[in-house]
Design a protein around this motif. Structure first.
Motif, mmCIF file in Angstrom:
data_model
loop_
_atom_site.group_PDB
_atom_site.id
_atom_site.type_symbol
_atom_site.label_atom_id
_atom_site.label_comp_id
_atom_site.label_asym_id
_atom_site.label_seq_id
_atom_site.Cartn_x
_atom_site.Cartn_y
_atom_site.Cartn_z
ATOM 1 N N GLN A 287 0.828 -1.193 0.000
ATOM 2 C CA GLN A 287 0.000 0.000 0.000
ATOM 3 C C GLN A 287 0.861 1.241 0.000
ATOM 4 O OE1 GLN A 287 -3.165 0.423 2.937
ATOM 5 N NE2 GLN A 287 -2.098 2.249 3.568
ATOM 6 N N ASP A 288 1.891 1.214 0.841
ATOM 7 C CA ASP A 288 2.702 2.415 0.952
ATOM 8 C C ASP A 288 3.404 2.710 -0.358
ATOM 9 O OD1 ASP A 288 1.903 2.692 3.492
ATOM 10 O OD2 ASP A 288 3.579 1.627 4.337
ATOM 11 N N ILE A 291 1.029 4.303 -2.802
ATOM 12 C CA ILE A 291 0.597 5.684 -2.600
ATOM 13 C C ILE A 291 1.613 6.664 -3.160
ATOM 14 C CG2 ILE A 291 0.191 7.436 -0.887
ATOM 15 C CD1 ILE A 291 -0.977 5.318 0.877
ATOM 16 N N LEU A 300 -2.451 4.485 -8.641
ATOM 17 C CA LEU A 300 -1.934 3.493 -7.714
ATOM 18 C C LEU A 300 -1.351 2.325 -8.484
ATOM 19 C CD1 LEU A 300 -4.816 3.451 -5.186
ATOM 20 C CD2 LEU A 300 -2.580 4.415 -4.844
ATOM 21 N N SER A 324 6.040 4.764 8.573
ATOM 22 C CA SER A 324 5.237 4.632 9.791
ATOM 23 C C SER A 324 5.415 5.828 10.715
ATOM 24 C CB SER A 324 5.608 3.348 10.516
ATOM 25 O OG SER A 324 6.970 3.376 10.849
ATOM 26 N N LYS A 327 2.303 7.767 10.751
ATOM 27 C CA LYS A 327 1.272 7.078 11.535
ATOM 28 C C LYS A 327 1.497 7.326 13.015
ATOM 29 C CE LYS A 327 -0.666 2.465 11.997
ATOM 30 N NZ LYS A 327 -0.552 1.070 11.565
ATOM 31 N N VAL A 330 0.483 11.025 13.967
ATOM 32 C CA VAL A 330 -0.960 11.283 14.012
ATOM 33 C C VAL A 330 -1.597 10.563 15.198
ATOM 34 C CG1 VAL A 330 -3.119 11.043 12.781
ATOM 35 C CG2 VAL A 330 -1.070 11.629 11.537
ATOM 36 N N GLU A 424 4.319 13.871 -1.610
ATOM 37 C CA GLU A 424 2.925 14.308 -1.655
ATOM 38 C C GLU A 424 2.198 13.857 -0.399
ATOM 39 O OE1 GLU A 424 1.559 16.329 -3.982
ATOM 40 O OE2 GLU A 424 3.657 16.437 -4.546
ATOM 41 N N GLU A 425 2.554 12.657 0.036
ATOM 42 C CA GLU A 425 1.914 12.136 1.243
ATOM 43 C C GLU A 425 2.183 13.057 2.429
ATOM 44 O OE1 GLU A 425 3.281 8.270 2.100
ATOM 45 O OE2 GLU A 425 1.962 7.993 3.817
ATOM 46 N N THR A 428 0.158 16.350 2.176
ATOM 47 C CA THR A 428 -1.241 16.221 2.585
ATOM 48 C C THR A 428 -1.334 16.085 4.097
ATOM 49 O OG1 THR A 428 -1.218 14.680 0.759
ATOM 50 C CG2 THR A 428 -3.348 15.223 1.692
ATOM 51 N N PHE A 429 -0.343 15.362 4.653
ATOM 52 C CA PHE A 429 -0.304 15.226 6.108
ATOM 53 C C PHE A 429 -0.208 16.607 6.766
ATOM 54 C CE2 PHE A 429 1.123 14.196 10.247
ATOM 55 C CZ PHE A 429 2.363 14.783 10.476
ATOM 56 N N GLN A 431 -1.052 19.431 5.503
ATOM 57 C CA GLN A 431 -2.288 20.164 5.238
ATOM 58 C C GLN A 431 -3.351 19.841 6.291
ATOM 59 O OE1 GLN A 431 -3.679 19.072 1.419
ATOM 60 N NE2 GLN A 431 -4.351 21.107 0.896
ATOM 61 N N ILE A 432 -3.586 18.547 6.480
ATOM 62 C CA ILE A 432 -4.655 18.163 7.400
ATOM 63 C C ILE A 432 -4.287 18.526 8.842
ATOM 64 C CG2 ILE A 432 -5.977 16.233 8.305
ATOM 65 C CD1 ILE A 432 -6.014 15.027 5.632
ATOM 66 N N VAL A 433 -3.016 18.360 9.197
ATOM 67 C CA VAL A 433 -2.610 18.686 10.564
ATOM 68 C C VAL A 433 -2.774 20.186 10.821
ATOM 69 C CG1 VAL A 433 -0.553 18.969 11.972
ATOM 70 C CG2 VAL A 433 -1.111 16.761 11.052
ATOM 71 N N GLN B 263 2.889 1.600 16.298
ATOM 72 C CA GLN B 263 2.433 2.986 16.247
ATOM 73 C C GLN B 263 0.956 3.088 16.566
ATOM 74 O OE1 GLN B 263 4.596 2.054 13.362
ATOM 75 N NE2 GLN B 263 6.042 2.574 14.961
ATOM 76 N N LYS B 292 -5.486 -2.653 -2.751
ATOM 77 C CA LYS B 292 -5.599 -1.213 -2.603
ATOM 78 C C LYS B 292 -6.735 -0.637 -3.431
ATOM 79 C CE LYS B 292 -4.374 2.083 -0.277
ATOM 80 N NZ LYS B 292 -5.712 2.496 0.009
ATOM 81 N N TYR B 390 -10.941 13.908 12.076
ATOM 82 C CA TYR B 390 -9.492 13.850 12.282
ATOM 83 C C TYR B 390 -9.080 12.510 12.852
ATOM 84 C CZ TYR B 390 -4.836 15.243 13.798
ATOM 85 O OH TYR B 390 -3.484 15.327 13.981
ATOM 86 N N TRP B 394 -7.281 8.641 8.367
ATOM 87 C CA TRP B 394 -7.100 9.304 7.078
ATOM 88 C C TRP B 394 -5.699 9.108 6.499
ATOM 89 C CZ3 TRP B 394 -3.261 12.889 7.463
ATOM 90 C CH2 TRP B 394 -3.018 13.426 8.745
ATOM 91 N N TYR B 395 -4.698 8.931 7.363
ATOM 92 C CA TYR B 395 -3.341 8.858 6.833
ATOM 93 C C TYR B 395 -3.074 7.519 6.131
ATOM 94 C CZ TYR B 395 -3.084 6.509 11.288
ATOM 95 O OH TYR B 395 -3.352 5.708 12.350
ATOM 96 N N GLN B 399 -4.363 9.535 -1.747
ATOM 97 C CA GLN B 399 -4.328 10.997 -1.783
ATOM 98 C C GLN B 399 -5.705 11.581 -2.014
ATOM 99 O OE1 GLN B 399 -1.468 11.735 -0.317
ATOM 100 N NE2 GLN B 399 -1.263 13.447 -1.710
ATOM 101 N N LYS B 402 -7.735 11.520 1.032
ATOM 102 C CA LYS B 402 -7.178 12.466 2.002
ATOM 103 C C LYS B 402 -7.628 13.877 1.678
ATOM 104 C CE LYS B 402 -2.874 10.290 2.958
ATOM 105 N NZ LYS B 402 -1.446 10.359 2.911
ATOM 106 N N HIS B 406 -9.857 16.373 3.919
ATOM 107 C CA HIS B 406 -9.357 17.685 4.315
ATOM 108 C C HIS B 406 -10.414 18.758 4.102
ATOM 109 C CE1 HIS B 406 -6.709 21.362 3.409
ATOM 110 N NE2 HIS B 406 -6.867 21.262 4.694
#
Lengths: 474, 451
Positions: A287-288, A291, A300, A324, A327, A330, A424-425, A428-429, A431-433, B263, B292, B390, B394-395, B399, B402, B406
């Motif tokens: 998955q990672d 992305i 993808l 991670s 992860k 967050v 990009e990941e 976005t992180f 942005q949301i934070v 985590q 995915k 939140y 979401w992470y 994209q 996400k 947002h």
């Protein structure tokens, strides 16, 4: 539930505070190493005896206030004292009724997540929090002892009288009263002799324990806030390495080995413990990779076999660690948000009561302050009450304010790291934070007001205004 | 009954919860039942299909009632003005204070019921849309907690408010009937009217007095029903919108699956969702979830449902705002005036053992508090949605998802609330503002009285 709980997390950090609270007579029966029925019973008896003594003496003071309510000055002075110690009785009762909520908040941080690259930063900020909490505890204990000592000292100065209104001539006379720290009605004569000494000793004990009860609970609340603030500092501090890590996955960066230095030494034992090894191994890397693979136009892709495809030649484990990290960040932030929410739920009502009573006390004190006519006992005692009450309000306002500032400065930390180099990941992180941290975390007094320095300023402003108006009216 | 009670106590927790977790539209309609009763008295026919003839006669009934209230309002105002003119000292003006609360309620009643007639289609639309959103069938544990708590609160509030208002009206009116009954048994006590009207003849004549008392009782019940209809509908709408927001938050929390590791440790909420999913589905499905593309398609569809529902709820809130904001503004103004005057009467005029003004004061305080509390509930549920957006995983998504999340977080951070015609948001903080304002007016009045 009085089961034996292994001391961990917040409980270990706050153990001195908890022990002091148990000694002062709060109904705190958890967190003992020995949980046999006999010692539990002894502890309950100890707390109940303290509670009974405190409430009984408080009621005696209230009876005294009702007895001498004819004369305005006497009534005002007695009302201020009664309100002043209402905090202790309310906090004692509040803790007894709400202890489950307190235990729940203390247990929230029993376990927390971890990441190999950030354990050192975590430990550092945890230590900082611990130091600050201890320092706060010593400071407040010192202030309490000093206040009791100065109160007792002040008793020996000035005339020991009370004001009576003469009903015929309508003027005030003075009548001798026992020279005790607090004016209270006792069923025995306390003017002199052994009864006087007994009453004096009782009052010293009472002063010390009731102030300790109120202050220790406030210290626990502020210690929680200190802990939450230091966690937020930790999150802000690891934002920069996190961005660099994320950037290292896509663009060539020199010295990427240093980023992974922490992991290289502990790689063997700090590999993330998988719930289900096979599935998890495939899941996260597929998955990672899917992305954030650049050049795929955002589409993808899944790979039949994970292939390291980054310019810095990182191994697969290092890649997993990098991904991670977000992860970890967050989830840790969400944990802090849950802690703050729990603190607010637990202590909000107590803050509401505190502010209500303090407002009335400060109003009366402003009125008393207009009658100061020189450097005498009256002046010292009024100023003492005033500083102590304002100090109590300032105590939790400043920590509440710090929480608000820390939580909203996370956005600044996110912006000031090199997010533009990240993947990009990561963007976005950020942005949301940033979006989430715009709204600061705050403690509210049961939704009626927010605990911040604004609250303190408004209280202080109101007192000063009232004082000025009364001076003008005289 | 006893057997059912004892039997229920010995049931295991699992049995009890599974049975209670089935909801149907009946639960929704139950909450509407008491409101329909009140609306019947008022003569408004919401959500009922009548023939044209019945509709016509019911609207005649409604306008007749409104005309009655208007007449009562005019007569009372005229009497108050007469009294004020004739008042020589401050003590006489205290009768004025007795009338002001009553006069305040009359235009409020007309306003509230008028809104129902004016916005009838909007009301019906709101009720129907909320009805269509109501969960039917079995719900999960979390949802059940939310729904049952909200339903219980709503039932208690609706019933309590209804009966308290009736009790207030009865307590106002019963003393007069007691005097009438005493007069029948020979005692000759002067009659006391519940409300003072200006009438061109002597209202205390024998037969005329009884008739006027009966008419005034009927007016009192009318006014109370009009006000009840407005307030109960407000509580009903806000409660259901809040429940839907909370159900949406639960859905948001659940829709992304994130695996547990160092985590995301076992005790965190997301990990608990993952564990529940693992327990409910076979390992094969778990492996499928790792594909995915499939995951993203599922997430997209669920997120679309969530966004559509969010937009619907925001639109319904705007509708509630359109309908209720002006009448709530008038209600708040009325309440602050009443609190101020009743407080004054309690402290200055009444003895400490008399209860009339004290009950008036406490009822007004409670009523305003209830309205503000419901407004606060709405605000809180919107904020909970933003928190749960939140705290979902979401992470761990693509994209595209996400970015959608947002934008949703951005919108949900803006308060969803009802305002008093744009002046203030209705929440507990505004309640303290009302109390503070009333308190300052009260102290001013006391100062003037002392001089």
């Amino acid at each position: 539930m009085m089961t034996k709980v292994k001391a961990q997390g917040l409980v270990t950090d706050l153990m001195p505070n908890i022990k002091l609270m148990q000694a002062a007579g709060h109904f705190l029966f958890n967190y003992h190493s020995d949980n046999s029925g006999m010692s539990m019973l002894l502890r309950k008896v100890y707390s109940s005896v303290h509670a009974v003594l405190i409430v009984v003496n408080y009621v005696c003071m209230a009876i005294n206030m009702a007895q001498y309510s004819d004369e305005v000055n006497e009534l005002t002075a007695n009302t201020i004292t009664v309100l002043f110690f209402a905090h202790s009785v309310i906090k004692l009762l509040f803790f007894a009724l709400n202890s489950k909520s307190f235990y729940r908040t203390l247990a929230i941080w029993n376990q927390s997540n971890s990441h190999p690259l950030f354990t050192e930063s975590d430990a550092r900020y945890h230590q900082l929090a611990l130091t600050k909490m201890r320092r706060l505890l010593y400071c407040i204990c010192g202030v309490t002892v000093l206040s009791v000592a100065s109160w007792v000292t002040l008793t020996f100065f000035g005339e020991s009288v009370r004001f009576i209104a003469n009903k015929e001539t309508n003027e005030t006379m003075t009548e001798p009263a026992p020279r005790l720290p607090l004016k209270a009605w006792y069923p025995f004569n306390t003017m002199s002799g052994t009864m006087y000494i007994a009453a004096f000793a009782l009052q010293i004990y009472w002063l010390l324990f009731s102030m300790a009860i109120a202050n220790l609970l406030d210290v626990m609340f502020c210690s929680w806030l200190i802990f939450a603030c230091e966690q937020l500092q930790h999150l802000k501090a690891i934002m920069k390495p996190l961005m660099e890590l994320s950037a290292s996955l896509d663009t060539y960066r020199p010295n990427t080995a240093e980023l992974f230095r922490a992991s290289s030494t502990e790689k063997s034992e700090k590999v993330p413990d998988p719930v289900d090894l096979d599935i998890r191994g495939i899941y996260s890397t597929q998955q990672d990779f899917g992305i954030t693979l650049r050049g795929a136009g955002g589409k993808l892709q899944t790979f039949g076999q994970p292939t390291p495809n980054n310019p810095n030649g990182l191994t697969q484990k290092q890649e997993m660690l990098a991904r991670s990290a977000i992860k970890y960040w967050v989830e840790r932030h969400k944990h802090v948000v849950r802690l703050v929410a729990s603190i607010g739920d637990t202590y909000g009502t107590a803050l509401l009561f505190h502010m209500l009573i303090s407002t009335i006390t400060l109003t009366l004190l402003a009125y008393q302050a207009t009658k100061i006519d020189g450097v005498n006992v009256y002046a010292f005692s009024t100023l003492g009450y005033l500083t102590y009450t304002l100090g109590q309000v300032f105590h939790f306002c400043i920590f509440g304010n710090r929480l608000i500032e820390e939580s909203s400065s996370v956005m600044e930390a996110a912006y000031s790291c090199q997010w533009y180099d990240g993947s990009e990941e990561a963007k976005t992180f950020v942005q949301i934070v940033c979006q989430q941290c715009q709204k600061a975390m705050s403690i509210s007094g049961a939704k009626f007001f927010t605990v911040s320095l604004d609250l303190f300023a408004s209280v202080l402003g109101a007192v000063v205004t009232y004082f000025m108006v009364l001076i003008q009216l005289k | 009954f006893i057997r059912k009670y004892i039997f229920r106590k010995t049931k295991t927790v699992a049995d009890e919860s599974t049975e209670d977790r089935i909801y149907s539209l009946d639960d929704f309609d139950d909450t509407l039942a008491i409101i329909k009763k009140v609306l019947w008295i008022v003569g408004l026919r919401l959500t009922l299909k009548d023939s044209d003839n019945a509709r016509f006669w019911f609207s005649v009934f409604y306008w007749f009632e409104t005309a009655n209230i208007l007449m009562a309002f005019t007569l009372q105002t005229m009497e108050t003005i007469e009294d004020t003119k004739g008042a020589s000292s401050f003590e006489d003006a205290t009768t004025l204070f007795r009338m002001i609360p009553c006069i305040g309620f009359l235009p409020l009643a007309i306003l509230k019921s008028y809104k129902i007639t004016y916005y009838e289609s909007m009301y019906e639309n709101l009720i129907n849309e909320l009805r269509s959103m109501w969960p039917q069938g079995k719900v999960t544990e979390e949802e059940h907690t939310v729904i049952s708590k909200a339903l219980k609160q709503l039932r208690i509030v609706l019933k309590g408010y209804y009966w308290c208002n009736y009790a207030l009206v009865i307590s106002c009116v019963v003393p007069c009937y007691i005097i009438i009954i005493k007069n029948i048994f020979g005692k000759n006590e002067p009659g006391v009217l519940p409300f003072l009207w200006w009438v061109p003849f002597d209202p205390l004549q024998p037969i005329v007095f009884e008739i006027i008392v009966v008419i005034q009782t009927w007016h009192a019940i009318l006014v109370m029903s009009f006000i009840l209809s407005g307030d109960l509908l407000y509580f009903f709408f806000i409660s259901h919108i809040t429940t839907q927001f909370d159900l949406l938050s639960i859905k948001v929390n659940r829709f992304i699956l994130v695996p547990t590791d160092q985590q995301l440790i076992d005790i965190y909420p997301l990990a608990i969702h993952y564990k529940n999913f693992k327990n409910k589905h076979s390992p094969l499905e778990l492996v499928e979830m790792q594909n995915k593309k499939l995951c993203e398609a599922i997430h997209e569809k669920e997120l679309l449902d969530i966004i559509v529902r969010h937009r619907t709820l925001i639109r319904l809130c705007k509708d509630v705002e359109t309908i209720f904001s002006f009448s709530l503004l008038v209600s708040f103004l009325n309440s602050s005036v009443i609190i101020c005057f009743s407080n004054f009467c309690c402290v200055v005029i009444e003895k400490w053992y008399e209860f009339m003004y004290k009950s008036f004061l406490s009822t007004t305080l409670c009523q305003t508090w209830l309205i503000c509390w419901y407004g606060q509930k709405l605000l809180d549920s919107g904020e909970r949605l933003s928190q749960s957006l939140y705290s979902c995983g979401w992470y761990w998504t693509s994209q595209k998802i996400k970015k959608n999340i947002h934008i949703m977080i951005h919108r949900s951070q803006r308060d969803v609330c009802v305002t008093t015609y744009g002046f203030t948001k209705i929440c507990l903080a505004s309640y303290t503002a009302i109390i503070k304002t009333s308190w300052s007016y009260f102290t001013l009045l006391v100062q003037t009285y002392k001089q």
